[in-house]
Write a protein that holds these residues in place. Sequence first.
Motif, PDB file in Angstrom:
ATOM      1  N   UNK A 152       0.852  -1.180   0.000  1.00  0.00           N
ATOM      2  CA  UNK A 152       0.000   0.000   0.000  1.00  0.00           C
ATOM      3  C   UNK A 152       0.886   1.226   0.000  1.00  0.00           C
ATOM      4  N   UNK A 153       0.387   2.349   0.511  1.00  0.00           N
ATOM      5  CA  UNK A 153       1.202   3.546   0.584  1.00  0.00           C
ATOM      6  C   UNK A 153       2.196   3.490   1.728  1.00  0.00           C
ATOM      7  N   UNK A 154       3.105   4.457   1.718  1.00  0.00           N
ATOM      8  CA  UNK A 154       4.086   4.546   2.788  1.00  0.00           C
ATOM      9  C   UNK A 154       3.608   5.445   3.908  1.00  0.00           C
ATOM     10  N   UNK A 155       3.773   6.757   3.738  1.00  0.00           N
ATOM     11  CA  UNK A 155       3.358   7.756   4.724  1.00  0.00           C
ATOM     12  C   UNK A 155       2.286   8.625   4.074  1.00  0.00           C
ATOM     13  N   UNK A 156       1.110   8.690   4.710  1.00  0.00           N
ATOM     14  CA  UNK A 156      -0.085   9.290   4.122  1.00  0.00           C
ATOM     15  C   UNK A 156      -0.676  10.267   5.126  1.00  0.00           C
ATOM     16  N   UNK A 157      -0.821  11.536   4.719  1.00  0.00           N
ATOM     17  CA  UNK A 157      -1.407  12.558   5.578  1.00  0.00           C
ATOM     18  C   UNK A 157      -2.473  13.275   4.763  1.00  0.00           C
ATOM     19  N   UNK A 158      -3.724  13.318   5.269  1.00  0.00           N
ATOM     20  CA  UNK A 158      -4.795  13.886   4.455  1.00  0.00           C
ATOM     21  C   UNK A 158      -5.961  14.376   5.292  1.00  0.00           C
ATOM     22  N   UNK A 159      -6.625  15.409   4.775  1.00  0.00           N
ATOM     23  CA  UNK A 159      -7.979  15.754   5.160  1.00  0.00           C
ATOM     24  C   UNK A 159      -8.896  15.343   4.024  1.00  0.00           C
ATOM     25  N   UNK A 174       2.987  21.523  11.412  1.00  0.00           N
ATOM     26  CA  UNK A 174       4.236  22.277  11.431  1.00  0.00           C
ATOM     27  C   UNK A 174       5.318  21.545  10.644  1.00  0.00           C
ATOM     28  N   UNK A 175       5.475  20.233  10.906  1.00  0.00           N
ATOM     29  CA  UNK A 175       6.544  19.470  10.258  1.00  0.00           C
ATOM     30  C   UNK A 175       6.070  18.073   9.890  1.00  0.00           C
ATOM     31  N   UNK A 176       6.604  17.571   8.785  1.00  0.00           N
ATOM     32  CA  UNK A 176       6.571  16.157   8.450  1.00  0.00           C
ATOM     33  C   UNK A 176       7.977  15.797   8.032  1.00  0.00           C
ATOM     34  N   UNK A 177       8.710  15.135   8.918  1.00  0.00           N
ATOM     35  CA  UNK A 177      10.084  14.726   8.643  1.00  0.00           C
ATOM     36  C   UNK A 177      10.124  13.200   8.571  1.00  0.00           C
ATOM     37  N   UNK A 178      10.644  12.678   7.480  1.00  0.00           N
ATOM     38  CA  UNK A 178      10.662  11.224   7.290  1.00  0.00           C
ATOM     39  C   UNK A 178      12.083  10.696   7.273  1.00  0.00           C
ATOM     40  N   UNK A 179      12.203   9.445   7.677  1.00  0.00           N
ATOM     41  CA  UNK A 179      13.469   8.720   7.581  1.00  0.00           C
ATOM     42  C   UNK A 179      13.410   7.839   6.320  1.00  0.00           C
ATOM     43  N   UNK A 180      14.017   6.669   6.340  1.00  0.00           N
ATOM     44  CA  UNK A 180      14.004   5.795   5.172  1.00  0.00           C
ATOM     45  C   UNK A 180      12.601   5.253   4.920  1.00  0.00           C
ATOM     46  N   UNK A 181      12.188   5.280   3.658  1.00  0.00           N
ATOM     47  CA  UNK A 181      10.862   4.804   3.258  1.00  0.00           C
ATOM     48  C   UNK A 181      11.015   3.827   2.098  1.00  0.00           C
ATOM     49  N   UNK A 182      10.443   2.619   2.263  1.00  0.00           N
ATOM     50  CA  UNK A 182      10.351   1.629   1.185  1.00  0.00           C
ATOM     51  C   UNK A 182       8.905   1.175   1.101  1.00  0.00           C
ATOM     52  N   UNK A 183       8.257   1.386  -0.068  1.00  0.00           N
ATOM     53  CA  UNK A 183       6.854   0.989  -0.194  1.00  0.00           C
ATOM     54  C   UNK A 183       6.582   0.407  -1.576  1.00  0.00           C
TER      55      UNK A 183
END
Length: 420
Positions: free
Chosen positions: A188-195, A205-214
């Motif tokens: 599916x998706x990795x990191x998902x932010x939504x209204x 304020x922030x969305x900081x990501x590390x390693x992402x594999x999807x």
Amino acid sequence: MTTDTDPVTVSTVGALLKAVDAVVGEGPAVVGVEGRLTGVPGFTLPPGAALVGAGPGAALVFDGGDGLRLSRDNRVAELRLETAPAARAIHNDTSVDGLGTLELEQVSTLGRVELLARDAIGSGHVRIDGLDIEAADAREATPRPRGFNVEVLQGAFTLYNQQPDPDTLITCDLVGIGVGREGAPVRGGGIFVSGTVDGGRVEGRRLHTETVHSDGGIPAGTPGRITGGVFVVYAAIREVVNEGPVTTYGVNDMVLDLWGEVESWTARGPVTSHGPSGIGFVSFGVIRRLTVAAPIETFGVGARGFNIYDGTVDTAEFDRIVTHADAAVGIQISKPFGTLTVHRGIETHGGVGESLVKGELMRLAASALSLKEGSRALRIRIDGGITVRGAGVPAVEILGSVDVLDISGPVRALGGTQEE
């Protein structure tokens, strides 16, 4: 939220459930978990309670269903939670009237993390400082936001305000979120932010990501469905930073995608797509400043490097863009924007083929730079030159307009000869 009480430390499942139940009766507000507890049934953390690891190796292993349910003003820290990949290791009770503040600090999971505003929830704040989702499967999670003729799969991490009322607001500060492993991506998706498009809002304020594999696991020939390694859908985030590499593997798996609004988006690690129609960075929203300080590289048919299909970008800056397949345009833009700079050139290796564009498969040539009708740029600067290697592929296509176009280095259309 009261968390300064000395924790009651538990080392058995029975003691854990008893301690959590005692919070309702004005018992301890902090429950400490010692060791690795297995066979844990799903349970709800009462309002105001905290659940923390008491020493190294603290973990809750659930019985395969949904695990920890948060309610309001909860904190979870220094703890590992494990369940089945498609189940929710952490989720929330949507019958309460607000989230208060939900906090995750140095938490790791097997299983999804899903935080929703729906039903009774009208407000709340989510704060994350360190979340590692080792494995998860969000392919069946619903509902899915829609727009631009496609639907978006939810992610291993999902923060989603589903309320129809635009007065409902969830705020967030999200730092240190990583998902998946090399060779073992989340599904599916990795990191998902939504209204929602006209309803509930998410502002951060922030969305900081590390390693992402999807890997979205979308079947080939499904043009109406997409995912993102990191996807800001209908949300407004002040600062997005991809500290580590972001890599996607499947069909229609965008690496970085925006439908909302971001003031500053910075990618410090490589941006890599291996699947068909998996774009490195695609924007349908508004970005004030975009900086991709590491290479964008794509390998699938129709997997373009950078696209603006709606909205605008005021300033965009790239290290280098390389694509390796048919229809894999380096940069393709169809809306007005500000300035764009590429420091180390654009290179494409493919010819003509099909790629997903707004939910439809279209034939494209793998040009390095394509400004479609409706595009207008103030300035484009490309240092390091342009190379296209596919037969019959133009190096540059300008159907829109650009006030200043500055290309330093050779512009080469090799026509499939592979000559230098």
